[in-house]
Design a protein around this motif. Structure first.
Motif, PDB file in Angstrom:
ATOM      1  N   GLU A   1       0.765  -1.502   0.014  1.00 51.42           N
ATOM      2  CA  GLU A   1       0.216  -0.075   0.033  1.00 51.42           C
ATOM      3  C   GLU A   1       0.845   1.432  -0.122  1.00 51.42           C
ATOM      4  O   GLU A   1       0.217   1.796  -0.876  1.00 51.42           O
TER       5      GLU A   1
ATOM      6  N   GLY B   1       2.705   1.570  -3.227  1.00 49.97           N
ATOM      7  CA  GLY B   1       1.458   2.018  -4.206  1.00 49.97           C
ATOM      8  C   GLY B   1       0.676   4.115  -4.113  1.00 49.97           C
ATOM      9  O   GLY B   1       0.719   4.687  -4.580  1.00 49.97           O
ATOM     10  N   ALA B   2       0.673   4.052  -2.776  1.00 47.48           N
ATOM     11  CA  ALA B   2       0.615   5.542  -2.161  1.00 47.48           C
ATOM     12  C   ALA B   2       1.811   6.248  -3.156  1.00 47.48           C
ATOM     13  O   ALA B   2       2.026   7.560  -3.141  1.00 47.48           O
ATOM     14  N   ARG B   3       3.061   6.136  -3.278  1.00 48.96           N
ATOM     15  CA  ARG B   3       3.844   6.431  -2.620  1.00 48.96           C
ATOM     16  C   ARG B   3       4.193   7.286  -4.789  1.00 48.96           C
ATOM     17  O   ARG B   3       4.048   7.966  -4.863  1.00 48.96           O
ATOM     18  N   ALA B   4       3.371   5.782  -5.712  1.00 49.24           N
ATOM     19  CA  ALA B   4       3.275   6.292  -7.157  1.00 49.24           C
ATOM     20  C   ALA B   4       1.967   6.795  -7.021  1.00 49.24           C
ATOM     21  O   ALA B   4       2.750   7.967  -8.290  1.00 49.24           O
ATOM     22  N   HIS B   5       0.998   6.744  -6.146  1.00 49.95           N
ATOM     23  CA  HIS B   5       0.099   7.862  -6.703  1.00 49.95           C
ATOM     24  C   HIS B   5       0.510   8.940  -6.407  1.00 49.95           C
ATOM     25  O   HIS B   5       0.548   9.963  -7.206  1.00 49.95           O
ATOM     26  N   ALA B   6       1.293   9.449  -5.135  1.00 46.51           N
ATOM     27  CA  ALA B   6       1.904  10.861  -4.394  1.00 46.51           C
ATOM     28  C   ALA B   6       2.793  11.520  -6.142  1.00 46.51           C
ATOM     29  O   ALA B   6       2.390  12.476  -6.508  1.00 46.51           O
TER      30      ALA B   6
ATOM     31  N   ASP C   1       3.011  10.117  -9.189  1.00 49.59           N
ATOM     32  CA  ASP C   1       2.299  10.610 -10.107  1.00 49.59           C
ATOM     33  C   ASP C   1       1.398  11.960 -10.158  1.00 49.59           C
ATOM     34  O   ASP C   1       1.100  13.197 -11.335  1.00 49.59           O
ATOM     35  N   LEU C   2       0.649  12.116  -8.801  1.00 52.36           N
ATOM     36  CA  LEU C   2       0.134  13.399  -8.877  1.00 52.36           C
ATOM     37  C   LEU C   2       1.030  14.396  -8.695  1.00 52.36           C
ATOM     38  O   LEU C   2       0.813  16.118  -9.104  1.00 52.36           O
TER      39      LEU C   2
END
Length: 140
Positions: A126, A129-134, A136-137
């Motif tokens: 998680e 995934g959270a780092r990757a999402h961050a 990406d943003l």
């Protein structure tokens, strides 16, 4: 009979009585000495018999007492062996119980560790995934 003849006859009778008394006294003394010897021998024999009987009884009592002591020591050794065997069984049972408890604790700890490890992997995933999402943003 003249007085002197009567006195002489009386003196002769007295001398005769004296001789008989002396003989009787010697005979009685000899009988007494013989009885004393006989009784002394009988006493010595009785004393010897008594001492032999006492020695025999003493020997018998010593053997009897030794037997009692030996039986008691054997009984005591048997009871100690039984006690030691019982204690060893109890100690073995306790050791078995402790080993089973330790194995159960280890199994619980391993299961908990596996659960925590799986949970840690999920949380790590998680986080990735959270780092990757961050990221990406940030880049968008």
């Amino acid at each position: 009979m003249k007085l002197s003849d009567g006195l002489a006859a009386l003196a002769e009778k007295a001398k005769d009585v004296e001789t008989r008394v002396d003989e009787y006294t010697r005979e009685e003394r000899a009988k007494r000495d013989a009885l004393k010897e006989k009784w002394s021998a009988e006493y010595a024999k009785a004393e010897q018999d008594w001492n032999s009987a006492v020695a025999e009884v003493d020997s018998s009592m010593n053997a009897w007492w030794s037997g009692i002591q030996s039986n008691y020591e054997n009984h005591k050794a048997e009871q100690k062996a039984k006690w030691d065997a019982w204690k060893a069984e109890r100690d073995l049972a306790k050791a078995e119980r402790n080993a089973e408890n330790a194995e159960a604790d280890a199994a619980v700890a391993i299961a908990y560790a596996q659960l925590v490890s799986e949970e840690a992997q999920a949380i790590a995933m998680e986080a990735v995934g959270a780092r990757a999402h961050a990221e990406d943003l940030k880049g968008a």
